[in-house]
Design a protein around this motif. Sequence first.
Motif, PDB file in Angstrom:
ATOM      1  N   ALA A  44       0.962  -1.209   0.030  1.00 14.15           N
ATOM      2  CA  ALA A  44      -0.014  -0.007   0.072  1.00 14.15           C
ATOM      3  C   ALA A  44       0.919   1.092  -0.128  1.00 14.15           C
ATOM      4  N   VAL A  45       0.315   2.342  -0.722  1.00  9.25           N
ATOM      5  CA  VAL A  45       1.190   3.464  -0.805  1.00  9.25           C
ATOM      6  C   VAL A  45       0.527   4.455   0.097  1.00  9.25           C
ATOM      7  N   VAL A  46      -0.774   4.626   0.213  1.00  8.76           N
ATOM      8  CA  VAL A  46      -1.201   5.552   1.177  1.00  8.76           C
ATOM      9  C   VAL A  46      -2.229   4.957   2.323  1.00  8.76           C
ATOM     10  N   ASP A  47      -2.169   5.303   3.360  1.00  5.67           N
ATOM     11  CA  ASP A  47      -3.067   4.648   4.469  1.00  5.67           C
ATOM     12  C   ASP A  47      -4.614   5.291   4.139  1.00  5.67           C
ATOM     13  N   ALA A  48      -5.718   4.857   5.074  1.00  2.00           N
ATOM     14  CA  ALA A  48      -7.083   5.165   4.871  1.00  2.00           C
ATOM     15  C   ALA A  48      -7.135   6.593   4.970  1.00  2.00           C
ATOM     16  N   ARG A  49      -6.496   7.415   5.471  1.00  6.42           N
ATOM     17  CA  ARG A  49      -6.519   8.818   5.491  1.00  6.42           C
ATOM     18  C   ARG A  49      -5.840   9.634   4.220  1.00  6.42           C
ATOM     19  N   LEU A  50      -5.351   8.580   3.208  1.00  5.91           N
ATOM     20  CA  LEU A  50      -4.738   9.065   2.312  1.00  5.91           C
ATOM     21  C   LEU A  50      -3.132   9.698   2.390  1.00  5.91           C
ATOM     22  N   GLN A  51      -2.512   9.513   3.464  1.00  8.66           N
ATOM     23  CA  GLN A  51      -1.378   9.866   3.766  1.00  8.66           C
ATOM     24  C   GLN A  51      -0.288   8.960   3.248  1.00  8.66           C
ATOM     25  N   VAL A  52       0.672   9.530   2.501  1.00  9.11           N
ATOM     26  CA  VAL A  52       1.628   8.548   2.098  1.00  9.11           C
ATOM     27  C   VAL A  52       2.400   7.863   3.255  1.00  9.11           C
ATOM     28  N   ARG A  53       2.521   6.559   3.101  1.00 11.56           N
ATOM     29  CA  ARG A  53       3.059   5.918   4.215  1.00 11.56           C
ATOM     30  C   ARG A  53       4.578   6.128   4.177  1.00 11.56           C
ATOM     31  N   GLY A  54       5.116   6.527   5.471  1.00 13.37           N
ATOM     32  CA  GLY A  54       6.273   6.785   5.961  1.00 13.37           C
ATOM     33  C   GLY A  54       6.978   8.095   5.593  1.00 13.37           C
ATOM     34  N   VAL A  55       6.061   8.938   4.870  1.00 14.38           N
ATOM     35  CA  VAL A  55       6.359  10.238   4.519  1.00 14.38           C
ATOM     36  C   VAL A  55       5.379  11.398   5.193  1.00 14.38           C
ATOM     37  N   ALA A  56       5.874  11.980   6.079  1.00 17.02           N
ATOM     38  CA  ALA A  56       4.853  13.301   6.640  1.00 17.02           C
ATOM     39  C   ALA A  56       4.657  14.039   5.760  1.00 17.02           C
ATOM     40  N   GLY A  57       3.495  15.037   6.043  1.00 19.61           N
ATOM     41  CA  GLY A  57       3.045  15.995   5.325  1.00 19.61           C
ATOM     42  C   GLY A  57       2.875  15.780   3.823  1.00 19.61           C
ATOM     43  N   LEU A  58       2.492  14.739   3.502  1.00 19.84           N
ATOM     44  CA  LEU A  58       2.223  14.374   2.142  1.00 19.84           C
ATOM     45  C   LEU A  58       1.138  13.191   1.995  1.00 19.84           C
ATOM     46  N   ARG A  59      -0.083  13.716   0.884  1.00 21.71           N
ATOM     47  CA  ARG A  59      -1.143  12.829   0.698  1.00 21.71           C
ATOM     48  C   ARG A  59      -1.424  12.544  -0.668  1.00 21.71           C
ATOM     49  N   VAL A  60      -1.984  11.670  -1.212  1.00 21.63           N
ATOM     50  CA  VAL A  60      -2.268  11.268  -2.645  1.00 21.63           C
ATOM     51  C   VAL A  60      -3.941  11.402  -2.565  1.00 21.63           C
ATOM     52  N   VAL A  61      -4.376  12.190  -3.370  1.00 27.78           N
ATOM     53  CA  VAL A  61      -5.879  12.286  -3.439  1.00 27.78           C
ATOM     54  C   VAL A  61      -6.312  12.442  -4.794  1.00 27.78           C
ATOM     55  N   ASP A  62      -6.706  11.231  -5.544  1.00 27.32           N
ATOM     56  CA  ASP A  62      -6.890  11.092  -6.912  1.00 27.32           C
ATOM     57  C   ASP A  62      -7.267   9.610  -7.120  1.00 27.32           C
ATOM     58  N   CYS A  63      -7.627   9.259  -8.495  1.00 30.63           N
ATOM     59  CA  CYS A  63      -7.856   8.084  -8.859  1.00 30.63           C
ATOM     60  C   CYS A  63      -6.955   6.976  -8.507  1.00 30.63           C
ATOM     61  N   SER A  64      -5.732   7.450  -8.247  1.00 26.63           N
ATOM     62  CA  SER A  64      -4.600   6.484  -7.975  1.00 26.63           C
ATOM     63  C   SER A  64      -4.766   5.759  -6.658  1.00 26.63           C
ATOM     64  N   ILE A  65      -5.590   6.151  -5.706  1.00 26.01           N
ATOM     65  CA  ILE A  65      -5.541   5.464  -4.265  1.00 26.01           C
ATOM     66  C   ILE A  65      -6.463   4.428  -4.249  1.00 26.01           C
ATOM     67  N   MET A  66      -7.426   4.094  -5.354  1.00 24.29           N
ATOM     68  CA  MET A  66      -8.245   3.013  -5.460  1.00 24.29           C
ATOM     69  C   MET A  66      -7.710   1.907  -5.186  1.00 24.29           C
ATOM     70  N   PRO A  67      -8.081   0.921  -4.140  1.00 22.67           N
ATOM     71  CA  PRO A  67      -7.520  -0.617  -4.192  1.00 22.67           C
ATOM     72  C   PRO A  67      -7.876  -1.046  -5.322  1.00 22.67           C
ATOM     73  N   THR A  68      -9.046  -0.993  -5.604  1.00 25.20           N
ATOM     74  CA  THR A  68      -9.540  -1.737  -6.860  1.00 25.20           C
ATOM     75  C   THR A  68     -10.402  -1.078  -7.670  1.00 25.20           C
ATOM     76  N   LEU A  69     -10.571  -1.193  -8.995  1.00 26.54           N
ATOM     77  CA  LEU A  69     -11.342  -0.167  -9.802  1.00 26.54           C
ATOM     78  C   LEU A  69     -12.702  -0.155  -9.601  1.00 26.54           C
ATOM     79  N   VAL A  70     -13.484   0.808  -9.432  1.00 29.14           N
ATOM     80  CA  VAL A  70     -14.934   0.884  -9.390  1.00 29.14           C
ATOM     81  C   VAL A  70     -15.668   0.335 -10.508  1.00 29.14           C
ATOM     82  N   SER A  71     -16.774  -0.137 -10.238  1.00 25.21           N
ATOM     83  CA  SER A  71     -17.657  -0.836 -11.235  1.00 25.21           C
ATOM     84  C   SER A  71     -18.387   0.395 -12.252  1.00 25.21           C
ATOM     85  N   GLY A  72     -17.708   1.044 -12.945  1.00 25.15           N
ATOM     86  CA  GLY A  72     -18.235   2.019 -13.724  1.00 25.15           C
ATOM     87  C   GLY A  72     -17.165   3.371 -14.147  1.00 25.15           C
TER      88      GLY A  72
END
Length: 575
Positions: A483-511
């Motif tokens: 996993a790259v981000v946690d459930a709060r979208l914080q990059v694991r192991g790096v402070a002050g950094l989040r990812v907020v976009d389609c890349s955080i999806m564990p699995t692609l949504v149905s649509g």
Amino acid sequence: MERDHFDYVVVGGGTAGCVLANRLSADGRHRVLLLEAGPRDRSPWIHLPIGYGKTMFHKTLNWGFYTEPEPNMHDRRIYWPRGRTLGGSSSINGLIYIRGQAEDYDRWAAQGNPGWSWREVLPDFIRSEHNSRGRGPAHGADGPLWCSDIGVPHPLIEAIIAGAAELGVPRTEDFNGGDQDGAGYYQLFTRNGRRCSTAVAYLRPAAGRANLRVEVNAHATGLVLDGRRAVGVRYRQGGSMREARAGREVILAAGALQSPQLLLLSGIGPAAELGRHGIGVVHDLPGVGENLQDHLQIRLMYRVAKPITTNDDLASLRGKAKIGLQWLLHRSGPLAVGINQGGLFTRVMPGAGTPDVQFHFATLSADLAGAKPHPWSGCTFSVCQLRPESRGSVTLRSADPFAAPVMRANYLATETDRRCTVEGIKFARRLAGTRALSHLLVEEYRPGAAVRDDAALLAFARASGATIFHPAGTCRMGDDPMAVVDARLQVRGVAGLRVVDCSIMPTLVSGNTSAPVVMIAEKASRMILADARDAAADRAASARLPAEDPARRPAPEAAEAIHRRGPGPGGAAPI
């Protein structure tokens, strides 16, 4: 190098970035910078719904990426358009409003992501939405993002819906009301016949805020790091290199292709990949760029017996004038609704618990998406497998931040994906052969009557299949080593950094992915602001403690651990 200081720096003024810019600057307390590599969204083709045929290959408004040669697709390089303007892909996409299935989000939560179940994300879908039908149990009417009905029935779409009923697929009025099964009209991200991108819906209302700055033609080249803390972003604008400092957080919202690219360029990612390009390892995070998923669409085309298609409208000056007047006088007609008007979700694989394929029905046919329509009456049935098993990757081509990343979709890599794709094509043919459609569809132009058995259908899919523009998953959310981000979208192991976009999806949504990305950004903005409030409260409480008893003050790392751990059994639910 010029430097500026902000509380939050958002990288990417696309679908998610515009939402974040609005929500994070709304209370006036935080200085927010939004960086967008492309220009402002001033092109009229952006705002005219049918105009995405013009932006599909636009040299300025579109990144125009290509995959590497795909081994399961006859080594073809597949074209991947991505928005490069304010609003990002929400400014150039097909405008379809689909949330996905409740099970998609419940699956995310079950994979170690508390707070992301369907019940917990539904409020953010509702919060974002201004549905033309008004408020309902699953819909909102006060949000900034307009979702509108197509309005005028189309004879071809009506026949498709009737044909689907012959095959046991019921008519539905709402693909987003809790049950995706059915055939019907899509709702679109439009308002009064114009595209409602996130730049229009979220950024324009916030444009006058003194605490929000928007920089366009600003290409991010990497993160500024202080050890394992992100403190800013470097970017090029107008031939000069600049630097923006973030006192609180840097938020990557550059999409499933460029958010992982920026992490890798900054030394955050698999150590072997970084070493291959001579990039120093700041944090060995093996999941960056892995887990790439996309929907592969297979397009069947038919000649239509009557001149009722968009091909016919665009075939003559008279037809173009007619639909132009429809839009100018009534904000209706083909120019107001784009190309794909109808949809269908159903099951084609044995034992499927929920729909496993999606159809887009276009009242237009062309050899390529965005190409010139055929000179005859035509329509297109596009079918895609909703939950592909195949996984690809995004890696670096070089350490040059201006070089496109290396994209490998790895389409049709599993037997399930191949089987589902073939079964989807066979369902499309059964639909075309129903009584309701037999008088309208006079010939299958592609793949054609000569393509009959399963092997030939799979060969057709390999030779002609293309993206339906939904890459996701490359900065996956989770609690495992990949996993790259946690459930709060914080990059694991790096402070002050989040990812907020389609890349955080564990699995692609149905649509389609636009509405889910808006939801992700809505939810992320609440989490970010909640974390800021908690930090401020902790500082205030710490300041009130007696100076002679410093032992009572929790160490910063202890406070952070408590915050990450969340509330106890009697505490509030996570955001």
